[in-house]
Design a protein around this motif. Sequence first.
Motif, PDB file in Angstrom:
ATOM      1  N   PRO A   1       0.801  -1.240   0.000  1.00  0.00           N
ATOM      2  CA  PRO A   1       0.000   0.000   0.000  1.00  0.00           C
ATOM      3  C   PRO A   1       0.827   1.280   0.000  1.00  0.00           C
ATOM      4  O   PRO A   1       0.352   2.325  -0.485  1.00  0.00           O
ATOM      5  N   GLU A   2       2.076   1.228   0.501  1.00  0.00           N
ATOM      6  CA  GLU A   2       2.910   2.447   0.482  1.00  0.00           C
ATOM      7  C   GLU A   2       3.191   2.888  -0.956  1.00  0.00           C
ATOM      8  O   GLU A   2       3.344   4.089  -1.230  1.00  0.00           O
ATOM      9  N   ALA A   3       3.211   1.898  -1.888  1.00  0.00           N
ATOM     10  CA  ALA A   3       3.471   2.255  -3.290  1.00  0.00           C
ATOM     11  C   ALA A   3       2.326   3.090  -3.866  1.00  0.00           C
ATOM     12  O   ALA A   3       2.518   3.845  -4.822  1.00  0.00           O
ATOM     13  N   HIS A   4       1.151   2.944  -3.299  1.00  0.00           N
ATOM     14  CA  HIS A   4       0.027   3.792  -3.737  1.00  0.00           C
ATOM     15  C   HIS A   4       0.405   5.265  -3.579  1.00  0.00           C
ATOM     16  O   HIS A   4       0.186   6.072  -4.486  1.00  0.00           O
ATOM     17  N   ALA A   5       0.995   5.599  -2.421  1.00  0.00           N
ATOM     18  CA  ALA A   5       1.386   6.998  -2.187  1.00  0.00           C
ATOM     19  C   ALA A   5       2.512   7.408  -3.139  1.00  0.00           C
ATOM     20  O   ALA A   5       2.484   8.509  -3.704  1.00  0.00           O
TER      21      ALA A   5
END
Length: 484
Positions: free
Chosen positions: A202-206
């Motif tokens: 999910p950090e890659a979403h940011a």
Amino acid sequence: MTTVIKNGTVVTADLTYKADVKVDGGKIIEIGPDLSGDEILDASGCYVMPGGIDPHTHLEMPFMGTYSSDDFESGTQAALAGGTTMTVDFCLPDPGQGLVDAIKRWDNKSGLAACDYSFHMAITWWGEQVFNDMETVVKDHGITTFKHFMAYKGALMVNDDEMFASFQRCAELGALPLVHAENGDVVADLQAKLLAEGNNGPEAHAYSRPPAVEGEATNRAIMIADMAGVPLYVVHVSCEESHEAIRRAKMQGKRVWGEPLIQHLTLDESEYFDKDWDHAARRVMSPPFRNKQHQDSLWAGLASGTLSCVATDHCAFTTDQKRYGVGDFTKIPNGTGGLEDRLPMLWTYGVSTGRITPNEFVAVTSTNIAKILNCYPQKGAILVGADADLVVLDPEKSKTITAASQVSAIDYNVFEGKEVKGLPRFVLTRGKVAVMDGELKAEPGHGKFVKREPVNPVNKALSTWKELTAPRKVERTGIPASGV
Ligand code: URP
Ligand code: ZN
Ligand code: ZN
Ligand code: ZN
């Protein structure tokens, strides 16, 4: 039966004064001292304010292979529990689907709304039918705001030529275009690159949606709106880059409004680095949460008036739904909740900290929105004749936000554990008490659709100015003979 809210302090966008407020037949009928009536609600020590209007919700929204889990029944009850008395949701036509068909689908969903609501229409594709339907939507259905997604490539996204055509049509109809401003082409490339590098959490979403992506699109939409001669409303402004574009446009006299979300004001990007996958994925939304500098910019915008409204973009997915994206962050349904918490969170982190005044609080949660959406003073006002949509806020009442005690249908809350002070003692929706002494009494089906008129005063002023300054052929006296 008449109801009187007694002993409170009325707080509107521009005034603070002691008065009782008397309600009958769903309307405010009298404001003044020592009023009497059949039912008395004691507002001692409380602020009596226009109910909140959330201009941005997605209830039972079909999105990313699923539907958001709060529908009109649970979502509007959550809204009322937190002092919001009107929501504005987005009708989303499927590709090739007519706009009027999309309204029918949204009408079918909204029958159990507990508070009043209105719709925006999304422009998800472009063609002659859309061009024609826009007029019907405005004139027959009272929907005067059209949303354009500059992101979600391959799904909801529209390109610049489509946006320009639609903005010009909005100008003709006296309607207001809205944009989700992110550069969808760049996002799609960044997503592919991150995944190829094994960055699938999910950090890659940011990482895939940096502030530049938002700043560029906001600036582009502003320029396109200016060329089309129409005002513009930018939803979920999350960063300085986007705010800066709006601020600059305003200073140039352009008619642009920006809407930060309560989530972006109070939660930051560190949420995405939590070791718990579920914790991070539950907070995946677009644009993503940002760092403290961006938050400070948004607060400054509210205080200075360069940003106009605080919304939620309520689009609630359960943990199970978020888990569609395990192993591929691009499949995590985008969206977070907030309807129930917007007012208490903004009071606690905005008014109690001195970032904004109580009057500014009313402006950004209700009155400015009603004016921009052209339903003021039916909504967003404490005036004789206005709808009796009211929140009686007790500044001493506090709670800890928990999923276990929320009305929203999902199994977590992005504000879990936050201590909030400033909660509704009473909430009235068109005169009906929906929160009584802090207890929810909302009635599914009570909510009515709010029709809106096109050509608000700002559209009219802008079209007058554009007409005056439009290109004109110069009538010349001496025309030289043509050259060689
Ligand atoms: O992540 C978000 N914001 N989901 C809802 C759809 C939208 O972009 O507004
Ligand atoms: Zn959006
Ligand atoms: Zn957690
Ligand atoms: Zn949205």
